[in-house]
Structure formats: C-alpha cells, structure tokens
Design a protein around this motif. Structure first.
Motif, PDB file in Angstrom:
ATOM      1  N   LEU A   8     -19.722  10.554 -11.122  1.00 44.52           N
ATOM      2  CA  LEU A   8     -19.026   9.258 -11.035  1.00 44.52           C
ATOM      3  C   LEU A   8     -20.008   8.138 -11.337  1.00 44.52           C
ATOM      4  O   LEU A   8     -21.011   8.004 -10.637  1.00 44.52           O
ATOM      5  N   ASP A   9     -19.687   7.340 -12.351  1.00 45.41           N
ATOM      6  CA  ASP A   9     -20.539   6.176 -12.612  1.00 45.41           C
ATOM      7  C   ASP A   9     -19.776   4.895 -12.269  1.00 45.41           C
ATOM      8  O   ASP A   9     -19.812   3.910 -12.987  1.00 45.41           O
ATOM      9  N   TYR A  10     -19.011   4.993 -11.186  1.00 43.35           N
ATOM     10  CA  TYR A  10     -18.181   3.858 -10.762  1.00 43.35           C
ATOM     11  C   TYR A  10     -17.888   4.048  -9.284  1.00 43.35           C
ATOM     12  O   TYR A  10     -18.296   5.061  -8.691  1.00 43.35           O
ATOM     13  N   CYS A  11     -17.170   3.109  -8.703  1.00 43.24           N
ATOM     14  CA  CYS A  11     -16.828   3.211  -7.288  1.00 43.24           C
ATOM     15  C   CYS A  11     -15.311   3.166  -7.137  1.00 43.24           C
ATOM     16  O   CYS A  11     -14.634   2.398  -7.826  1.00 43.24           O
ATOM     17  N   VAL A  12     -14.783   4.007  -6.255  1.00 42.74           N
ATOM     18  CA  VAL A  12     -13.332   4.081  -6.043  1.00 42.74           C
ATOM     19  C   VAL A  12     -13.013   3.626  -4.621  1.00 42.74           C
ATOM     20  O   VAL A  12     -13.704   4.015  -3.683  1.00 42.74           O
ATOM     21  N   VAL A  13     -11.989   2.795  -4.489  1.00 43.02           N
ATOM     22  CA  VAL A  13     -11.540   2.378  -3.158  1.00 43.02           C
ATOM     23  C   VAL A  13     -10.050   2.665  -3.029  1.00 43.02           C
ATOM     24  O   VAL A  13      -9.266   2.287  -3.888  1.00 43.02           O
ATOM     25  N   LYS A  14      -9.692   3.361  -1.958  1.00 42.05           N
ATOM     26  CA  LYS A  14      -8.283   3.584  -1.648  1.00 42.05           C
ATOM     27  C   LYS A  14      -7.909   2.764  -0.427  1.00 42.05           C
ATOM     28  O   LYS A  14      -8.639   2.763   0.564  1.00 42.05           O
ATOM     29  N   ILE A  15      -6.803   2.050  -0.493  1.00 39.83           N
ATOM     30  CA  ILE A  15      -6.293   1.364   0.698  1.00 39.83           C
ATOM     31  C   ILE A  15      -4.866   1.836   0.935  1.00 39.83           C
ATOM     32  O   ILE A  15      -4.056   1.840   0.023  1.00 39.83           O
ATOM     33  N   PRO A  16      -4.555   2.241   2.180  1.00 39.35           N
ATOM     34  CA  PRO A  16      -3.193   2.691   2.470  1.00 39.35           C
ATOM     35  C   PRO A  16      -2.202   1.525   2.463  1.00 39.35           C
ATOM     36  O   PRO A  16      -2.585   0.363   2.617  1.00 39.35           O
ATOM     37  N   ARG A  17      -0.921   1.871   2.275  1.00 42.58           N
ATOM     38  CA  ARG A  17       0.147   0.874   2.352  1.00 42.58           C
ATOM     39  C   ARG A  17       1.029   1.286   3.525  1.00 42.58           C
ATOM     40  O   ARG A  17       1.537   2.402   3.573  1.00 42.58           O
ATOM     41  N   TRP A  18       1.199   0.342   4.496  1.00 47.17           N
ATOM     42  CA  TRP A  18       1.950   0.653   5.711  1.00 47.17           C
ATOM     43  C   TRP A  18       3.331   0.014   5.698  1.00 47.17           C
ATOM     44  O   TRP A  18       3.542  -0.999   5.014  1.00 47.17           O
ATOM     45  N   PRO A  19       4.275   0.562   6.493  1.00 51.54           N
ATOM     46  CA  PRO A  19       5.651   0.036   6.461  1.00 51.54           C
ATOM     47  C   PRO A  19       5.922  -1.076   7.462  1.00 51.54           C
ATOM     48  O   PRO A  19       7.067  -1.325   7.785  1.00 51.54           O
ATOM     49  N   PHE A  20       4.890  -1.754   7.958  1.00 53.82           N
ATOM     50  CA  PHE A  20       5.150  -2.716   9.035  1.00 53.82           C
ATOM     51  C   PHE A  20       5.783  -4.024   8.572  1.00 53.82           C
ATOM     52  O   PHE A  20       6.195  -4.840   9.384  1.00 53.82           O
ATOM     53  N   ASP A  21       5.869  -4.216   7.239  1.00 55.51           N
ATOM     54  CA  ASP A  21       6.651  -5.369   6.796  1.00 55.51           C
ATOM     55  C   ASP A  21       8.119  -5.120   7.116  1.00 55.51           C
ATOM     56  O   ASP A  21       8.879  -6.050   7.362  1.00 55.51           O
ATOM     57  N   LYS A  22       8.530  -3.850   7.151  1.00 54.59           N
ATOM     58  CA  LYS A  22       9.915  -3.526   7.479  1.00 54.59           C
ATOM     59  C   LYS A  22      10.104  -3.299   8.969  1.00 54.59           C
ATOM     60  O   LYS A  22      11.157  -3.578   9.515  1.00 54.59           O
ATOM     61  N   PHE A  23       9.086  -2.727   9.606  1.00 53.27           N
ATOM     62  CA  PHE A  23       9.225  -2.416  11.021  1.00 53.27           C
ATOM     63  C   PHE A  23       8.391  -3.386  11.840  1.00 53.27           C
ATOM     64  O   PHE A  23       7.330  -3.044  12.357  1.00 53.27           O
ATOM     65  N   ALA A  24       8.894  -4.606  11.935  1.00 52.59           N
ATOM     66  CA  ALA A  24       8.129  -5.650  12.597  1.00 52.59           C
ATOM     67  C   ALA A  24       7.858  -5.292  14.053  1.00 52.59           C
ATOM     68  O   ALA A  24       6.846  -5.683  14.619  1.00 52.59           O
ATOM     69  N   SER A  25       8.755  -4.508  14.652  1.00 52.39           N
ATOM     70  CA  SER A  25       8.580  -4.173  16.068  1.00 52.39           C
ATOM     71  C   SER A  25       7.678  -2.957  16.252  1.00 52.39           C
ATOM     72  O   SER A  25       7.319  -2.610  17.361  1.00 52.39           O
ATOM     73  N   GLY A  26       7.326  -2.293  15.160  1.00 48.13           N
ATOM     74  CA  GLY A  26       6.538  -1.061  15.262  1.00 48.13           C
ATOM     75  C   GLY A  26       5.141  -1.297  15.794  1.00 48.13           C
ATOM     76  O   GLY A  26       4.610  -2.409  15.735  1.00 48.13           O
ATOM     77  N   ASP A  27       4.556  -0.255  16.342  1.00 44.44           N
ATOM     78  CA  ASP A  27       3.206  -0.321  16.879  1.00 44.44           C
ATOM     79  C   ASP A  27       2.221  -0.229  15.719  1.00 44.44           C
ATOM     80  O   ASP A  27       2.124   0.794  15.060  1.00 44.44           O
ATOM     81  N   ARG A  28       1.489  -1.310  15.478  1.00 48.60           N
ATOM     82  CA  ARG A  28       0.628  -1.370  14.290  1.00 48.60           C
ATOM     83  C   ARG A  28      -0.760  -0.780  14.501  1.00 48.60           C
ATOM     84  O   ARG A  28      -1.542  -0.728  13.557  1.00 48.60           O
ATOM     85  N   THR A  29      -1.073  -0.369  15.722  1.00 46.26           N
ATOM     86  CA  THR A  29      -2.420   0.149  15.919  1.00 46.26           C
ATOM     87  C   THR A  29      -2.553   1.513  15.253  1.00 46.26           C
ATOM     88  O   THR A  29      -1.622   2.303  15.224  1.00 46.26           O
ATOM     89  N   LEU A  30      -3.734   1.769  14.709  1.00 49.04           N
ATOM     90  CA  LEU A  30      -3.969   3.008  13.984  1.00 49.04           C
ATOM     91  C   LEU A  30      -4.823   3.937  14.830  1.00 49.04           C
ATOM     92  O   LEU A  30      -5.852   3.527  15.358  1.00 49.04           O
ATOM     93  N   PHE A  31      -4.356   5.179  14.953  1.00 50.41           N
ATOM     94  CA  PHE A  31      -5.117   6.179  15.676  1.00 50.41           C
ATOM     95  C   PHE A  31      -5.131   7.461  14.880  1.00 50.41           C
ATOM     96  O   PHE A  31      -5.240   7.430  13.672  1.00 50.41           O
TER      97      PHE A  31
END
Lengths: 560, 608
Positions: B344-367
């Motif tokens: 690899l002569d480059y750097c890769v970054v992955k960021i997850p996409r979460w559904p909390f825009d839809k589930f405003a009441s959901g528990d956003r903490t990550l475990f």
C-alpha cells in the motif's frame, strides 16, 4: 476515457438507502458495457459489488459529492452522468451537475425537479386528472392548521425532499400537529412541510420504465399493511391479491400519463393509496426505487438494462416492449420480447405480455401462477431503546422474498425468512388497541382453530371471551405479577401480537413488551394487517412441506 | 466433484450487510471459472448474487435448515462452501452437519474444516489452542448457566467484557463495571446465544485494537493481505470503529510481532482461505492479547479487499477447491500470483454510518454490540486527506471537522462527549482540540492514540487559518500559501469555500463568468501594449460584458468579495484533483484492472 459515461453510486448503506441501489448501479454499468460504452463508476462504499475491481471499466473510489464527481468528469472527460440508480444521493446532484455543464443522461434535471417540487407536481396531477389526497405544502404552523381544518384529521405531516419517510407522522389532533410540524420543519430547514389528508386505505406501488412515449409497467405490488406504514417496512405482494381490475387499470393509466408528462427516460416509482375503489397518487420518485431488484426477479423484465437503454435514447418499442402492464400470459397470445432481434442481449427470461389499461380491463387473465411476497427485516436487537412498532418512518434494514405458487405459501416463506414464526411451546399472546379488536377476534379464531393456545391482556381478553374464544388472561405490567414480561421471560410466549395505540406517542408499557420480545427472540407482530396475513398462512406453518422449493426461474415455467 | 452449494447470508441486518453479496458474487464467479456448477440459496432478492447469471441454480428460499435440506435433496450437490454467507451461512452449515444432512446426501465441506471453524468460534476450544501455541489470551470465564454466572461474580476483575458465543455481530454483549451489571448483561447474553454460552473476560478498554487479514492454503502457505488499526481503541466493536489501513501507530517490532502471531494462529487452526485476526496491544508496552478470529469472509475482509485491491473472496474460493496461492492469478495485475502480499502506498480510512438520524431516541453509545448499518471508505496519500474525504462522503450534516452541537457545549459536557464513545465522538474530539485541550489530555479521556490526535490538530489549525483568511487578505502570497497548504492536506474545493466564507451566490456568478474571461485570457496575456490589450478585450465583447456585469453586481472593493474572488481564482487554477491507482503492488508491476483514488497536487495516472 473520453468516450466514457459515469454512473453514480449510492454511498454508504443506511436505512432507506440499502443494497438495492447498488444492485441497480451494477446492472446499469453492465448494460452500458453491453451497449458498447465504457462505464465509469463512482462510489465510496467498500461493502458492495459496485466497488469490486472488475465491475466497471474504471472505478473511482470517491465520495459521491458535487466536487468529487465534477473532478472525475473533468479528469476523465466523460460524456455524461447517470444519476437515477444511485438513490437520493445521486439524484440530488443532478441539478448541480447540470448547472456545472455536465450532461445528465435520462430524465432531465428539470423533470426531476418538477417531480420533487410539490406545487408544480400538484398542478401537474390536476392537469392530468389524477387524484391525490387533498392537502398542500405549507410554510408555517398556522398554515398547517388551516390545511388540517380544510381536509380534516387525521393528516399526514412530512418534510419535503427527504429520504425514507424521516420525520413523517400521522397526526390526529391540532395539538400534535404543532409538535410534528416543528419536527418536519427541522428535518429539512428552508423547505416547505407537506400536510395531506391521511387516506386510510390499501397501498400499492409500481416501478415503470419509460422512454418518454412508451411506458412499461412491469408489475403492481400491493402492500399488506394499510396506509401509515412506510413502504419500505410493509410487506408487499406481487401480483396484487385484492386490488380490483379497475383499480389496477387506473394505476397503469396514471403511471403512463405521468411518465409522458414528466418525460421520464428511465425508471420512475409511483406510490398509490386506494380507498373505496378510488386510486390516489401519493408520491412519485423519478428514479430507481428499492423494489427494482425484487420486481426484476419476479416479472422477468430486465428492468435496469431496459431503463439504461431508454435513458440512452433507445425506444422501448424498438426493443420489443409496449405501453401498459406486463402480466403473466396464460390465455392471451404471448409475444416473447427476445424474438425481436434488436434486443437479444437484454434476454428476458420468461414469456409475458403487455396490455394497455383498456384492454386489461376487458381481458380475463386467470389467477397468476406465481406469487411473490416481500417482507422487511429489522435490526432492533442491535438498537437499544428504539421503538420497534411500524409507522410512516422507515426502520427496516433489509428484506427477504418468498415465492411460491399460492399467495399463502409465499406469505409463509416471507414470514419465516424474515424471522416471524412460532416458538414450539407457549401461548400466542394478543394485546391490541381498540380499533384492532374486531380484527383480532378473527385472527384469534383462526389461531385457535389451528391449535394454538391463546393468552391476552385485559381488554383483548374480554373482547375474545365475548366472541366465545377461550383464552388465558395475563396482567399488564403495572397490574401485578405474573405479568406479560414475566411470561416472556419464562419462555412461555410462542408469538406476540401487539399493536400500538394510534395517535398517541407509544406508551412505555407497550414499548417494554415489544423490547422484551426482541431481546428474548420472540417474534413480535406490531401491525394487525401483518397478523392477519400470518393467519392466512397457518396451514403452511403446520405443514411446511406443502410449500414448494424450486430454483426461482422454475416457478415461472408452465406460465406461458 | 461437479456441483457446489453456496449458502448466502440472507437479509441485510446490522452486522451482516452488503459485504456478503460482494464476497458471494465474487466467489460464485471464481468457482464457475474453474468449471464447477454453483447452486445458491439466499432469501435476499436485492442481491447480484441471486441473479440467474451469477449461479447455475438460484433458490430464493428461506434460510432454514429444512429448506436447505430440501435444496440439497433436489440438487444433490457434491460439496458445500460454508464460509461465504457470514455467520448465518456458517451456522446453517453447522446445523446441516450436526443433523447428519451432509452425511446423508454425501455432501463434503470445502475450505476450512468445520472442526477448525468450531475451534475458532468456541471460546474454550480457542483458548485451549492459544495456550498450546503460547499466544496470550485475556483471562476469561466460560459461563453456560445462571448458576455459573452467580459463582464468578466475586472473582472477575471489573470492568469486564461479556461476549455471547454464536450470535451475529456480538449481539447481546456489553461491558459490566459492577456485579449488578454483570448479572443483567450476562443473563441477557445467555438468552441470545444459540448455545446458551457467554464469555466474561478481563477488560482491555483503551488498548489499541489491531486486525490482520491473513490467508492460508492447504499446503500451509500464508500471507498477510493487510493490517488495520482502529482509531477507537478497544471497547468499541470493530464494525463501529473508525478503521485505518495500514496501521499507523505501530512500531516495526510491534507490526511484525502481531503479524507473526496472526500467521501462527491460522496455521494452528488449519484455516484454508481468508481469516481475520483481532489483537489488542498495550499502548505503553509490548504486551498484546489475541481477541478473536473470524475464520471466514467478513466485513473486515471486504474492507481489506477494497483497501488493497486483493480479492479475498475470490482467492478463498479457489483455495477451497484445493488450489494453492502460487497457482492463483492476481486478477488486478494479471501478471502476478495471489501469493504476493499487497503493498500500500496510500492510506485508507473507513468510517461507519449509523442510523441515529432516524432513531433519535436510540442509545448512541458504542460498545461491543455493533450499531452501524453501513460504512464509507476513503483512499488518499495521507491519513489527514483520507480522513477528511471519508467524513465528506458520509452524507451526514457535518462535511468537515466542525459540529455545532459540540461547539455549543460547555467544557464539562464536552469532556464526557470525548470520553464516551458515540457515533459523533470524532467531532467532539475535534472540538476539544479546537479549544486548545492538549493532545495528552484528550488522549487520557478518549484513549485515542496521540498520533491520530496530532493529525487532527494539524487539520484544525488549517481550518482556523481558512476561517481567518480574510484577515490575511492584504498579503496575497500568504493567502495563496494557506490555501495551498489546506488543499494539499486534503480540504476539497467545496469545503475550502465553506470555511473561508465565500458567498455561494458570488461563487455561482463568478464561475459563470470565468470561462468567458478565460477565453479572452490568451490574447490579453499576449498584448504588449495598452492598445493591444484594449483591442484584445474588444475582440471578446461577450467576455467583456459579462465581466463588467459581474463587477457591477459585486463590489470588488468589498472585503468578502475580494476574498471570494481570490479563493475562487486559486481553486480554478489549482484545485483539480488527479488520480492514482490501487493495484495491490504499489506500481511494481503492470496492472490490468486497477482502480483510482483522487489526490491533491500530484501527477495523474489515468491512461489517456
């Protein structure tokens, strides 16, 4: 790469924009290649087939944003961009790309904007004499109240230009209207809020392919749950199981009129609601929708390749397709599209016919030889504190398909594939709201007849007893032990049917019951229509061997 | 052997998403290339995998042991490849084997043997094996009943981690910091596990989380596809972590120590195909623990495939057929074999996409329980540029490192937002660094490695410089230098306009006029006298008119307008990204089907 065309992907998977869009993008790329074009794909989702190294002629692993797309177009000197398969992500860029001088292939950015501009769209519907639920776009709380007074409660309140029914609510009174107006306004600031009469009827949808003149309707999907459940979260059956022929003909006719008026080149999705045999258009999306892969598989129409040819300027009539509804032909003379030499590489896999709305009304097509039921799948187990009952806002993350020769068998398969079934022991528990009590009696009768033991909470228990249906009463949570939660905890619930009170924010209690089910792996049905569908397929739950098990293309054999 | 059954992963749920359509489709192609017939069962219609073109017979039937058995009875496949359908596919294959269905119909299992899969997935067997090969595993207790759970409540070091065995994406797990919490989470885990089995183990919260994607064939040849480092340290599910490839903060010694351990583990397990090894590394010493092994195609392997260009599913399928790494072609280069480790002569970054825009009441903490529905990946020359590109591609409200919600918080609130992992923590960290909190303070709170934090500090300094650009306007050279630094660091033209405060309407007007003005530019530049210049302008009356109209509408002496035209002039002149190739070999060999990523300020590798 200067002869190349760019296909925009749909970005990260989220609720409302899932793998279906990747499916369409991949097929678009392949179709362009089959037509002799070089296809460039832009997408940044590492989980997908579209970003496999050998899917497109060139893959640009980049975000699907204006500046990133413009850069690729600039550097590759691509001739045009396809925006209609990459979901809302891609379609939202069409106007900006066009303003920057990039040619958009297929339905023009002007038409896309017209379909999404509420005022214009309402005018168009009235010009075309297509009914829609009364209501309009408003820009203030006061105006929202006026509209609600005019059309009468309940009303459907939703923001314009957002994805997957976000911040959409059914509102039953003036007080809640203020609250939900604010929510809808915040969801997309600066854009109007839509307030419409909420028509409590059957919902159905179509995906159509058009070249601007000829409009093919591959199939009509009827939703199992009545209006109020987001189309992505409802079960849907193809072909329709209860829509009258007149209603279906109206839908096809409206679809053809709309496609022509909007000069659709490619795909369009239309959502309908039906009440008293009257068909209303509730939504139009001038792009590929999430039902395209499913409908492609069950109708045999290669929808994306065909739409890709249409958006590249080919005529459907030259490709062997005409205007109207594509049906399984068993009595009408069949005309296989592949007999037409000009569309060999599209290769439809099965025989069908199109009929114009008028001819459809007159024809006497027998019962379909296949049924396909789509069911949503949820991930509530992973999402604590999320309310699992269904509503106008989409919550499912995936879907399954059940195919069989009868509606009931297809329903059975869709249900078990989506994880709804009976645990081997325990009660089927019913706890339903007042509006659903009547239907609950019918459901309970069928369950009882099939040999399940029933239990119900106070109100439902009484309703069932007075209908002469024997059942065990269980306490609600506050009314002492042993209560419903204990029963679930002890593994004595085989299946839960729990419908929320409409018009009220969910009570803590109902949510606790539903969450308890989810956390102990008990299937929980939260819509009375879903429960009714379940009871239609009880024979198959008792004897699963009655269902067929075939490669799906074999279900179609014997149809021609 | 002629016919092979492949079991798909079914509907998309959190923890099991599109990666299995990608891997499954690639593997089916790979098997058919070798002349085998493929029978597929999958209930998810929205997949390329279930197209009739992908397999020879496609069953869109429910993924239950009963329907699988009916498919086997009808098709009589010679073999089953169980490692492509995620945990669903693997569990079904195990059930079919346990029920005697495979034996009854004489179906043999391809690839990694079930016994090896069991060893990797069953905590106790896995620990036993690790002890034998002297690889460290964190102290833990296997719990099979409520009584067992009761018995250990006083022995366990708190906080401890609860992981149920045989579930999807760590469902039902959690971190317990007291006896009471262990009791609740433990009982829930027992209920959710297919085998009523949970593991309670020492918490390694705050350690670095590292993954190795490795590959082994039946002859014992092993290679590393790549390694990946989680930006979020131990305690957040890797599916919910920001992931960077290759690792950025490991020393060479650590890198090789973990690589050696990973290869040792897949050899000991007898894996045939791709495998993911997760390790925890103490940031303050060379201590490490082996956390988990995924003996199959997974979300991580899909990411590693895309990050390196190495088609893990395709090669795994060939290995399952008995081929060895040196016999399999590298499809990206078509000139090398699959036994070459990607460079690899480059750097890769992955960021997850979460559904909390839809589930405003959901528990956003990550475990330890995954909550993301999807993810984006960005490739660039530096961590900073890939990080910015990934954020931009998430399609959330935030397009850069700013976040109004955190900006409005007081320090105490922000402190807890930095400490507790949530879907938005990266912006909380950015805000803390913006407030001048030291890297070490933020590290103590978040346990995110100081290396990443320093990179973020650099980006935030540039962000500040762009926001303050107006004050520099008197010094054109400095303005251009600032813009150039920001652009080369990875800020794209839209973000630069946003941060510097270019009026979008002015940008629109300016951009409309620019091509016309440019058309007159060569003649103007060639003019050697005032008269010639006037003539040149007169020869382009349209450009002249448009230009005059622009400056009639916008006052060129207005500071904002002056800033706007400077920024836009810079972007027009410089801001065209060029493209580099991902070819698995860092340009060492010719490449047949490479793919591209944008870079700022480097030469272009797109063939013309």
């Amino acid at each position: 790469m200067s002869d190349a065309l760019v296909v925009l992907g749909s970005g990260p998977i989220r609720i409302g924009q899932g793998i279906e869009f990747d499916y369409s993008c991949v097929h678009c790329v392949w179709a362009l290649q089959a037509m002799g074009h070089r296809a460039i794909l832009i997408n940044n989702n590492p989980e997908t087939v579209s970003t496999d190294f050998d899917t497109a002629d060139a893959l640009f692993f980049e975000p699907v944003t204006l500046s990133d797309v413009l850069n690729v177009v600039h550097q590759t000197k691509a001739k045009g961009v396809v925006v209609q398969f990459g979901g809302q992500t891609a379609i939202n860029l069409s106007e900006k790309l066009s303003n920057a001088g990039v040619p958009i292939l297929g339905t023009s950015p002007e038409s896309i904007a017209r379909a999404e501009d509420r005022d214009f769209f309402e005018q168009l519907l009235s010009q075309l004499e297509i009914p829609k639920p009364p209501g309009r776009a408003v820009r203030s709380r006061e105006e929202a109240q006026i509209v609600a007074q005019e059309v009468g409660f309940p009303v459907l309140v939703r923001p314009s230009f957002v994805l997957g029914g976000r911040a959409m609510e059914i509102v039953y009174d003036a007080e809640n209207l203020d609250i939900f107006y604010k929510q809808a306004e915040d969801a997309n600031p600066g854009q109007p809020v839509l307030v419409d009469k909420y028509v409590m009827g059957l919902e159905a949808e179509v995906d159509v392919i058009s070249d601007g003149e000829t409009t093919l309707v591959p199939g009509i999907m009827e939703h199992v749950e009545r209006a109020g459940v987001h189309s992505g979260d409802s079960m849907a059956v193809y072909p329709p199981s209860s829509l009258s022929r007149k209603v279906q003909a109206d839908m096809v006719s409206y679809a053809c009129r709309l496609a022509r008026a909007l000069e659709i080149k490619g795909l369009m999705n239309i959502q309908f609601v039906v009440e008293d045999e009257q068909v209303y258009v509730i939504e139009v999306n001038p792009r590929a929708s999430r039902t395209v892969p499913y409908l492609s598989k069950v109708t045999g129409i290669p929808m994306v390749p065909l739409a890709t040819r249409a958006l590249m300027g080919q005529q459907l009539s030259d490709l062997g397709y005409g205007s109207g509804l594509w049906c399984l032909a068993d009595q009408m003379p069949s005309r296989p599209a592949w007999e037409n030499p000009s569309n060999k590489d599209i290769g439809p896999s099965r025989v069908g016919i199109e009929v114009s709305p008028e001819r459809y009304l007159e024809s006497s097509i027998a019962q379909s030889a296949i049924y396909a039921v789509k069911a949503p799948v949820f991930s509530f187990q992973k999402l604590q504190r999320v309310e699992p009952s269904l509503g106008p806002e989409m919550k499912s993350t995936g879907e399954v398909l059940g195919i069989d020769r009868t509606y009931e068998a297809a329903l059975y398969k869709a249900l078990i594939a989506s994880g709804i079934g009976f645990k081997p022991t325990g009660y089927v528990v019913l706890t339903v709201n007042n509006q659903d009590k009547l239907k609950a009696v019918g459901i309970a009768q069928k369950l009882k007849a099939a040999g399940y033991s029933l239990a119900a909470t106070t109100g439902t228990h009484e309703a069932l007893m007075s209908a002469g249906i024997e059942n065990t009463m269980v306490h609600k949570i506050q009314s002492g032990t042993p209560n419903l939660i204990d029963l679930i905890g002890r593994g004595e619930v085989a299946l839960m049917i729990n419908t929320p009170d409409s018009g009220h924010t969910t009570t803590q209690e109902a949510m606790m019951i539903r969450r308890a089910c989810i956390e102990t792996g008990v299937a929980c049905v939260t819509n009375i229509d879903t429960a009714e569908a379940l009871t239609r397929s009880l024979d198959y739950f008792k004897d699963p061997e009655r269902a067929q098990c075939l490669p799906y293309h074999e279900y179609f054999q014997g149809v021609s | 052997m002629e016919k092979i059954l492949v079991i798909g992963s079914g509907p998309i749920v959190i923890g099991q998403a599109a990666e299995f359509d990608y891997a499954g489709t690639q593997a089916c192609k790979s098997l058919r290339e070798e002349g085998y017939k493929v029978v597929l069962i999958n209930s998810n219609p929205a997949t390329i995998m279930t197209d009739t073109e992908t397999a020879d017979a496609v069953y869109l039937e429910p993924l239950t042991p009963e329907f699988c058995e009916r498919v086997i009875a009808r098709e009589r496949p010679d073999a089953l490849l169980p490692t492509l359908g995620g945990q669903t596919g693997l569990n079904l294959a195990t059930q079919l084997a346990n029920r005697g269905v495979l034996e009854k119909y004489n179906v043999r299992l391809l690839g990694t043997p079930l016994s090896a899969i069991q060893k990797a997935e069953d905590r106790e067997e896995f620990r036993q094996l690790m002890r034998e090969i002297k690889e460290p595993v964190p102290e833990s207790w296997i719990i099979q009943s409520t009584e067992d759970l009761q018995a250990i409540l006083d022995q366990v070091p708190y906080p401890c981690i609860v992981r149920p065995a045989y579930t999807l994406g760590g469902t039902g797990g959690g971190i317990a910091s007291s006896k009471e919490e262990l009791w609740t989470i433990g009982n829930k885990g027992l209920a959710l596990s297919m085998r009523s089995q949970i593991m309670v183990e020492r918490s390694l919260l705050g350690w670095k989380e590292i993954e190795y994607e490795v590959m082994r064939d039946r002859m014992g040849n092993c290679i590393t596809i790549c390694n990946m480092e989680n930006f979020d340290p131990m305690g957040v599910h890797t599916g919910d972590s920001i992931v960077v490839a290759p690792s950025q903060t490991l020393s060479d010694i650590e890198y090789h120590m973990l690589r050696t351990a990973s290869l040792k583990i897949i050899r000991a397990l007898g894996i045939e195909g791709g495998c993911n090894v997760q390790l925890a590394v103490n940031p303050e010493s060379f201590d490490y623990y082996v956390i988990e092994v995924n003996p199959r195609v997974s979300r991580s392997s899909a990411l590693a495939s895309k990050a390196t260009g190495y088609p893990i599913a395709r090669v795994s399928a060939k290995i399952a057929l008995g081929m060895t790494l040196d016999e399999i072609d590298n499809q990206v280069t078509k000139t090398t074999k699959a036994c070459f480790e990607p460079a690899l002569d480059y750097c890769v970054v992955k960021i997850p996409r979460w559904p909390f825009d839809k589930f405003a009441s959901g528990d956003r903490t990550l475990f330890t329980q995954m909550k993301a529905t999807g993810e984006v990946m960005a490739i660039d020359r530096s961590f900073e540029a890939a990080f910015l590109k990934a954020i931009r591609g998430l399609e959330v409200k935030q397009k850069d490192l700013r976040h109004a919600g955190f900006a409005a918080m007081n320090d105490a609130e922000l402190k807890s937002a930095v400490r507790i992992p949530t879907d938005e923590r990266l912006w909380a960290i950015a805000e803390a660094l913006r407030r001048g909190w030291s890297v070490m303070d933020v590290n103590r709170l978040s346990r995110v490695d100081p290396w990443f934090l320093r990179k973020m500090v650099g980006l935030i300094e540039l962000e500040g410089a762009l926001i303050g650009l107006k004050d520099l306007l008197w010094d054109r050279e400095q303005v251009w230098q600032t813009l150039e630094r920001a652009y080369l660091a990875g800020y794209d033209s839209q973000t630069i306009q946003m941060l510097t405060g270019v009026d979008p309407e002015f940008a629109k007007d300016w951009s409309a006029v620019q091509p016309l003005v440019e058309s007159a530019q060569p003649a103007l530049a060639a003019a050697t006298s005032l008269q010639a210049a006037e003539n040149a302008l007169a020869a382009h009356p349209e450009a002249n008119r448009a230009n005059q109209a622009l400056w009639a509408k916008w006052d060129p002496l207005d500071l904002d307008v002056a800033l706007g035209s400077t920024v836009l002039a810079f972007l027009t002149q410089y801001a065209h990204a060029s493209y580099k190739m991902v070819d698995t070999c860092a340009g060492e060999f010719e490449s047949a089907t490479p793919y591209y990523y944008a870079v700022h300020g480097e030469s272009d590798e797109i063939p013309t």
